[in-house]
Design a protein around this motif. Structure first.
Motif, PDB file in Angstrom:
ATOM      1  N   ASP A  75      44.988   8.708   1.015  1.00  0.00           N
ATOM      2  CA  ASP A  75      45.020   7.620   0.043  1.00  0.00           C
ATOM      3  C   ASP A  75      46.134   7.891  -0.961  1.00  0.00           C
ATOM      4  O   ASP A  75      46.116   8.906  -1.664  1.00  0.00           O
ATOM      5  CB  ASP A  75      43.674   7.548  -0.678  1.00  0.00           C
ATOM      6  CG  ASP A  75      43.523   6.310  -1.549  1.00  0.00           C
ATOM      7  OD1 ASP A  75      44.552   5.700  -1.902  1.00  0.00           O
ATOM      8  OD2 ASP A  75      42.378   5.965  -1.889  1.00  0.00           O
ATOM      9  N   HIS A  76      47.119   7.001  -1.047  1.00  0.00           N
ATOM     10  CA  HIS A  76      48.219   7.199  -1.992  1.00  0.00           C
ATOM     11  C   HIS A  76      47.882   6.743  -3.411  1.00  0.00           C
ATOM     12  O   HIS A  76      48.655   6.957  -4.340  1.00  0.00           O
ATOM     13  CB  HIS A  76      49.500   6.518  -1.517  1.00  0.00           C
ATOM     14  CG  HIS A  76      49.357   5.053  -1.211  1.00  0.00           C
ATOM     15  ND1 HIS A  76      48.782   4.141  -2.069  1.00  0.00           N
ATOM     16  CD2 HIS A  76      49.733   4.337  -0.114  1.00  0.00           C
ATOM     17  CE1 HIS A  76      48.830   2.940  -1.545  1.00  0.00           C
ATOM     18  NE2 HIS A  76      49.379   3.021  -0.356  1.00  0.00           N
ATOM     19  N   GLN A  77      46.725   6.080  -3.574  1.00  0.00           N
ATOM     20  CA  GLN A  77      46.248   5.631  -4.893  1.00  0.00           C
ATOM     21  C   GLN A  77      47.224   4.686  -5.591  1.00  0.00           C
ATOM     22  O   GLN A  77      47.157   4.492  -6.798  1.00  0.00           O
ATOM     23  CB  GLN A  77      45.952   6.829  -5.794  1.00  0.00           C
ATOM     24  CG  GLN A  77      44.948   7.808  -5.213  1.00  0.00           C
ATOM     25  CD  GLN A  77      44.830   9.053  -6.067  1.00  0.00           C
ATOM     26  OE1 GLN A  77      44.697   8.972  -7.280  1.00  0.00           O
ATOM     27  NE2 GLN A  77      44.888  10.216  -5.437  1.00  0.00           N
ATOM     28  N   ASN A  78      48.172   4.131  -4.850  1.00  0.00           N
ATOM     29  CA  ASN A  78      49.209   3.262  -5.416  1.00  0.00           C
ATOM     30  C   ASN A  78      50.045   3.967  -6.484  1.00  0.00           C
ATOM     31  O   ASN A  78      50.572   3.337  -7.403  1.00  0.00           O
ATOM     32  CB  ASN A  78      48.593   1.983  -5.976  1.00  0.00           C
ATOM     33  CG  ASN A  78      48.126   1.058  -4.869  1.00  0.00           C
ATOM     34  OD1 ASN A  78      48.929   0.506  -4.136  1.00  0.00           O
ATOM     35  ND2 ASN A  78      46.812   0.930  -4.727  1.00  0.00           N
ATOM     36  N   LYS A  79      50.182   5.286  -6.327  1.00  0.00           N
ATOM     37  CA  LYS A  79      50.982   6.095  -7.253  1.00  0.00           C
ATOM     38  C   LYS A  79      52.131   6.735  -6.470  1.00  0.00           C
ATOM     39  O   LYS A  79      51.898   7.507  -5.542  1.00  0.00           O
ATOM     40  CB  LYS A  79      50.125   7.185  -7.894  1.00  0.00           C
ATOM     41  CG  LYS A  79      48.976   6.648  -8.748  1.00  0.00           C
ATOM     42  CD  LYS A  79      48.128   7.781  -9.294  1.00  0.00           C
ATOM     43  CE  LYS A  79      46.974   7.239 -10.130  1.00  0.00           C
ATOM     44  NZ  LYS A  79      46.103   8.331 -10.648  1.00  0.00           N
ATOM     45  N   PRO A  80      53.381   6.416  -6.818  1.00  0.00           N
ATOM     46  CA  PRO A  80      54.512   6.975  -6.075  1.00  0.00           C
ATOM     47  C   PRO A  80      54.514   8.498  -5.988  1.00  0.00           C
ATOM     48  O   PRO A  80      54.827   9.049  -4.926  1.00  0.00           O
ATOM     49  CB  PRO A  80      55.728   6.458  -6.855  1.00  0.00           C
ATOM     50  CG  PRO A  80      55.258   5.165  -7.441  1.00  0.00           C
ATOM     51  CD  PRO A  80      53.817   5.407  -7.817  1.00  0.00           C
ATOM     52  N   ASP A  81      54.159   9.197  -7.078  1.00  0.00           N
ATOM     53  CA  ASP A  81      54.186  10.654  -7.023  1.00  0.00           C
ATOM     54  C   ASP A  81      53.160  11.185  -6.025  1.00  0.00           C
ATOM     55  O   ASP A  81      53.436  12.136  -5.279  1.00  0.00           O
ATOM     56  CB  ASP A  81      53.964  11.265  -8.406  1.00  0.00           C
ATOM     57  CG  ASP A  81      52.660  10.832  -9.063  1.00  0.00           C
ATOM     58  OD1 ASP A  81      52.135   9.756  -8.701  1.00  0.00           O
ATOM     59  OD2 ASP A  81      52.159  11.565  -9.945  1.00  0.00           O
ATOM     60  N   VAL A  82      51.972  10.563  -5.997  1.00  0.00           N
ATOM     61  CA  VAL A  82      50.945  10.991  -5.036  1.00  0.00           C
ATOM     62  C   VAL A  82      51.411  10.722  -3.614  1.00  0.00           C
ATOM     63  O   VAL A  82      51.289  11.582  -2.726  1.00  0.00           O
ATOM     64  CB  VAL A  82      49.610  10.274  -5.310  1.00  0.00           C
ATOM     65  CG1 VAL A  82      48.584  10.598  -4.220  1.00  0.00           C
ATOM     66  CG2 VAL A  82      49.064  10.674  -6.677  1.00  0.00           C
TER      67      VAL A  82
END
Length: 408
Positions: A75-82
């Motif tokens: 799950d990327h959590q909609n966060k570019p860094d993740v």
């Protein structure tokens, strides 16, 4: 919204280092599905995208039992860094050969350099930005289902020519939403219309669209363009109905899908125009694919064009791996992408097609109108076909994309 224990655990787990695997078999293709498993795009991408990847793997390996394939998810959590850190860990520690789905334009553009650096494949099925085959194109990436240019062209041109010549936009305030608004405005103006105003809302913090809808209503626009997707789209449409906007203007979900239509229901979505590149009820092949993958899905779930693209793209990738041989395929993602471009595409989701040299997968696009309650005859029967844009017109011309790989 309250944070559940499951969501909290998932968020924490996504940030933890992934332990290195020892003695990983060299004869296994590893597919990483990077997606939204708990956020606003969960239903538009998420678990159904994973199911479609697994469906492609099962079908291909059943016919080619000598090829071993593993599927992992995050799950990327909609966060570019993740998202970017997850992809780096996958390549460095998990031996992942290809990343698919992705579903967030900022993350998609962010992982492109990583895939080039590590010489792995980026098969993007769900990010919208057309920059993936424009300024952000790479020899390691392919953009499959759609992009903002394609769906903006399908909706903006057809609805403007049909009399909807004054548009107002409500736009998600990040790369994806900006690209939709920009591209659709171009087609509206080319067809003789005008974009008379827009409101941009903070993503993903907004659930109340009332202020933006009141501005749209006061603008005198004939069409309300919704440059958003997922839960945002459903919430905005429901609130637009409550404010009576549908009595004075048409609603166009530039990046909508059957997922949102089924979630909101025909009473809410009736009359809305939606552009899609895959429609489960288009023909016998699309219906056959849908029946097969629905065995992996909860009752009542129908795949959209993003889900279908994960099936179609992974199937074509595995065909290229089979041609090259697993050793060559694992050694260079760039070589696999080149092989995928050389081969014509053909599957039960998108039919026959091809991949252009800038990484753009080519196929038709459809403008669909949501049926009224009582017009549907069976589960999933929610659309009528309003227009078809043929393959040679559905996507941005190669000469206009500014892809650095393409010589002028």
């Amino acid at each position: 919204m309250p944070i559940t224990r499951r969501a909290a655990f998932g968020a924490t787990a996504a940030l933890l280092p992934i332990p290195a695997l020892r003695a990983q078999p060299a004869d296994v293709i590893r597919i990483g599905v990077l997606t939204d498993l708990a956020g606003p795009y969960r239903d538009v991408t998420g678990p159904t995208s994973v199911a479609c990847v697994r469906q492609a793997v099962e079908e291909f390996t059943a016919a080619n039992p000598g090829l071993r394939v593993e599927v992992i998810t995050a799950d990327h959590q909609n966060k570019p860094d993740v998202g970017i850190n997850t992809v780096r860990q996958w390549f460095d520690q998990r031996g992942v050969d290809i990343v698919t789905d992705v579903g967030n334009s900022a993350i998609a553009l962010g992982i492109n350099p990583v895939c080039v650096e590590k010489d792995r494949v980026h098969l993007n099925a769900s990010a919208g930005t057309s920059d993936l085959t424009g300024r952000g194109c790479t020899p390691n990436s392919i953009h499959w289902a759609y992009d903002t240019w394609c769906l903006s062209n399908t909706s903006g041109t057809a609805l403007t020519k049909a009399g909807g010549d004054r548009w107002y936009f409500i736009t998600a305030d990040y790369a994806f939403g900006h690209a939709i608004e920009r591209d659709t405005t171009r087609f509206i103006e080319a067809a003789g219309g005008k974009m008379i105003g827009a409101s941009r809302y903070p993503f993903p913090q907004t659930t109340d669209f009332s202020a933006f809808l009141l501005q749209a209503k006061a603008s005198g626009a004939k069409v309300l363009g919704l440059a958003m997707a997922g839960d945002d789209l459903i919430n905005c449409v429901k609130q637009a109905q409550e404010f009576g906007l549908t009595r004075s203007m048409k609603l166009a979900a530039i990046i909508g899908s059957i997922t949102g239509v089924l979630a909101a229901g025909l009473p809410t979505m009736q009359g809305m125009y939606i552009a899609e590149t895959f429609w489960w009820d288009l023909d016998e092949r699309t219906r056959g694919f849908t029946r097969r993958v629905q065995q992996k899905l909860p009752a009542g779930v129908f795949p959209n064009y993003v889900h279908a693209a994960n099936y179609s793209g992974v199937l074509h990738y595995l065909k290229a791996v089979q041609v090259l041989g697993i050793a060559r395929a694992k050694a260079s993602g760039r070589e696999v992408v080149a092989q995928m471009k050389r081969m014509p595409t053909d599957d039960d989701a998108f039919g026959q097609g091809s991949i252009r040299e800038d990484g753009r997968k080519l196929h038709p696009s459809y403008l669909l109108e949501v049926k009224k309650p009582g017009e549907n005859r069976y589960p999933g029967d929610v659309y009528r076909l309003a227009a078809t844009v043929p393959t040679d017109q559905a996507f941005r011309p190669l000469s206009e994309g500014a892809c650095p790989m393409i010589r002028s």
